[in-house]
Write a protein that holds these residues in place. Structure first.
Motif, short mmCIF file in Angstrom:
data_model
loop_
_atom_site.label_atom_id
_atom_site.label_comp_id
_atom_site.label_asym_id
_atom_site.label_seq_id
_atom_site.Cartn_x
_atom_site.Cartn_y
_atom_site.Cartn_z
N SER A 200 80.46 28.01 36.42
CA SER A 200 80.81 29.32 35.88
C SER A 200 79.67 30.33 36.04
N ILE A 201 78.45 29.85 36.13
CA ILE A 201 77.32 30.78 36.32
C ILE A 201 76.81 30.73 37.77
N ASN A 202 77.58 30.03 38.62
CA ASN A 202 77.28 29.98 40.04
C ASN A 202 75.88 29.43 40.34
N THR A 203 75.52 28.35 39.67
CA THR A 203 74.19 27.75 39.84
C THR A 203 74.37 26.27 40.16
N PRO A 204 73.66 25.77 41.18
CA PRO A 204 73.84 24.36 41.55
C PRO A 204 73.25 23.40 40.51
N VAL A 205 73.86 22.21 40.43
CA VAL A 205 73.35 21.19 39.50
C VAL A 205 73.44 19.82 40.17
N GLN A 206 72.36 19.06 40.05
CA GLN A 206 72.39 17.66 40.46
C GLN A 206 72.60 16.83 39.20
N GLU A 229 85.70 14.85 49.40
CA GLU A 229 85.48 14.70 50.84
C GLU A 229 86.66 15.32 51.56
N ASN A 230 86.45 15.66 52.79
CA ASN A 230 87.53 16.24 53.56
C ASN A 230 88.46 15.14 54.08
N THR A 231 89.12 14.45 53.18
CA THR A 231 90.04 13.38 53.57
C THR A 231 91.45 13.78 53.12
N GLU A 232 92.41 12.91 53.40
CA GLU A 232 93.80 13.21 53.02
C GLU A 232 93.93 13.41 51.51
N THR A 233 93.23 12.54 50.76
CA THR A 233 93.33 12.62 49.29
C THR A 233 92.42 13.71 48.72
N GLY A 234 91.46 14.15 49.51
CA GLY A 234 90.51 15.14 49.01
C GLY A 234 89.27 14.52 48.40
N TYR A 235 89.23 13.18 48.37
CA TYR A 235 88.04 12.51 47.83
C TYR A 235 87.82 11.16 48.50
N GLU A 236 86.64 10.60 48.23
CA GLU A 236 86.31 9.26 48.70
C GLU A 236 85.69 8.50 47.55
N ASP A 243 75.28 4.81 46.49
CA ASP A 243 75.35 6.18 47.02
C ASP A 243 74.73 7.17 46.05
N GLY A 244 74.71 6.83 44.78
CA GLY A 244 74.11 7.64 43.72
C GLY A 244 72.90 6.92 43.20
N PRO A 245 72.51 7.09 41.94
CA PRO A 245 73.32 7.70 40.89
C PRO A 245 73.40 9.23 40.92
N VAL A 246 72.58 9.89 41.78
CA VAL A 246 72.58 11.36 41.72
C VAL A 246 73.51 11.96 42.77
N PHE A 247 74.36 12.86 42.31
CA PHE A 247 75.26 13.61 43.19
C PHE A 247 75.17 15.08 42.80
N LEU A 248 75.74 15.95 43.64
CA LEU A 248 75.86 17.35 43.24
C LEU A 248 77.02 17.45 42.24
N GLY A 249 76.84 18.19 41.17
CA GLY A 249 77.91 18.35 40.18
C GLY A 249 79.20 18.85 40.80
N SER A 250 79.05 19.71 41.82
CA SER A 250 80.22 20.34 42.45
C SER A 250 80.99 19.35 43.35
N GLU A 251 80.39 18.21 43.69
CA GLU A 251 81.11 17.28 44.59
C GLU A 251 81.76 16.13 43.82
N VAL A 252 81.54 16.05 42.51
CA VAL A 252 82.13 14.97 41.71
C VAL A 252 83.54 15.37 41.28
N VAL A 253 84.49 14.43 41.41
CA VAL A 253 85.83 14.65 40.86
C VAL A 253 85.78 14.16 39.41
N TRP A 254 85.76 15.10 38.48
CA TRP A 254 85.50 14.73 37.06
C TRP A 254 86.73 14.23 36.34
N ASP A 255 87.91 14.72 36.74
CA ASP A 255 89.11 14.35 36.00
C ASP A 255 89.72 13.07 36.54
#
Ligand code: FES
Length: 256
Positions: A200-206, A229-236, A243-255
């Motif tokens: 919402s504040i347009n700031t990146p987060v790891q 991810e750019n896959t059929e489902t939209g995620y991998e 692969d983690g534990p750290v990811f970009l907040g914007s790339e995690v599917v939270w729901d």
């Protein structure tokens, strides 16, 4: 499975620093040399009925030492809490993909409970202004260590016993804390809310999703999370322990 070496390390210190939270300092030059902030190690209990290692995040990396801060949450960590200085413990080399410190003017480090420890090494490795916003149920820990690493520290507690009464996001908003990059480690509910706030504040987060880890070993598959991810489902599906534990907040599917 994750490739790693396991050594027998000497315990230099193992002390309770808050209720049910311990700091263990290990003499482990070879592991410290290959470790980076946001990674974790596997500690091996000696008791036969708890043979699986326990993933513990790295709090500080010294020249010859590794500092781990862990909460007593089960049999394995209860056993660790009973060790004394001078004893040895089996520990793996550093595992996982940790934080990637960015060159920033002001970095905001947000931690919750036992997610606070990895922020100490992160703060030590970053130049520029650092603000740490850390939340606890009741009793804070690692404030001095974060200050020593150059961070201005704000504390929130659920009980209101110390610092601000409420959660870290409410504290950030109440104090008008801002920065050009956020880093975070803590319970998933906190990370999810922070990722939404940063968007919402347009700031990146790891974000470090270490709460999701099981064996920390690549063996239990209990740690998978969905990463856009750019896959059929939209995620991998990705493994938090590998692969983690750290990811970009914007790339995690939270729901999920
Ligand atoms: Fe067991 Fe990742 S924690 S596979």
């Amino acid at each position: 499975m994750c490739k790693k070496t396991v050594i027998e390390a000497k315990i230099i210190q193992n002390q309770e620093i808050a209720q049910g939270v311990y700091r263990m300092v290990l003499s482990a030059p070879e592991i410290a040399a290959g470790a980076s902030c946001g990674q974790f190690v596997n500690l091996y209990p000696k008791a036969k009925h708890t043979l699986l290692p326990r993933p513990i995040s790295i709090c500080e990396i010294g020249e010859d030492t590794l500092t781990l801060v862990y909460g007593v949450v089960g049999e394995g960590t209860r056993e660790f809490a009973g060790y004394n200085a001078g004893e040895t413990i089996r520990v793996s080399s550093a595992i996982g993909t940790g934080f990637k410190p960015q060159k920033t003017k002001t970095a905001v480090l947000v931690g919750g409970g036992i997610g606070v420890p990895p922020l100490v090494e992160l703060a030590k490795q970053m130049s520029g202004e650092k603000i740490a916003v850390i939340g606890f149920r009741d009793e804070p820990f690692l404030k001095e260590e974060l200050e020593k690493a150059g961070a201005k520290v704000y504390i929130a507690t659920d009980s209101g016993k110390t610092g601000f009464k409420g959660n870290v996001i409410e504290l950030i908003q109440e104090q008008g804390i801002s920065g050009d990059y956020f880093y975070s480690c803590g319970p998933k509910v906190m990370l999810k809310a922070l990722a939404a706030y940063c968007e919402s504040i347009n700031t990146p987060v790891q974000v470090s999703l270490e709460e999701r880890m099981g064996c920390g070993y690549g063996a239990c598959v209990g740690c998978v999370c969905k990463i856009k991810e750019n896959t059929e489902t939209g995620y991998e599906h990705k493994k938090v322990c590998k692969d983690g534990p750290v990811f970009l907040g914007s790339e995690v599917v939270w729901d999920e």
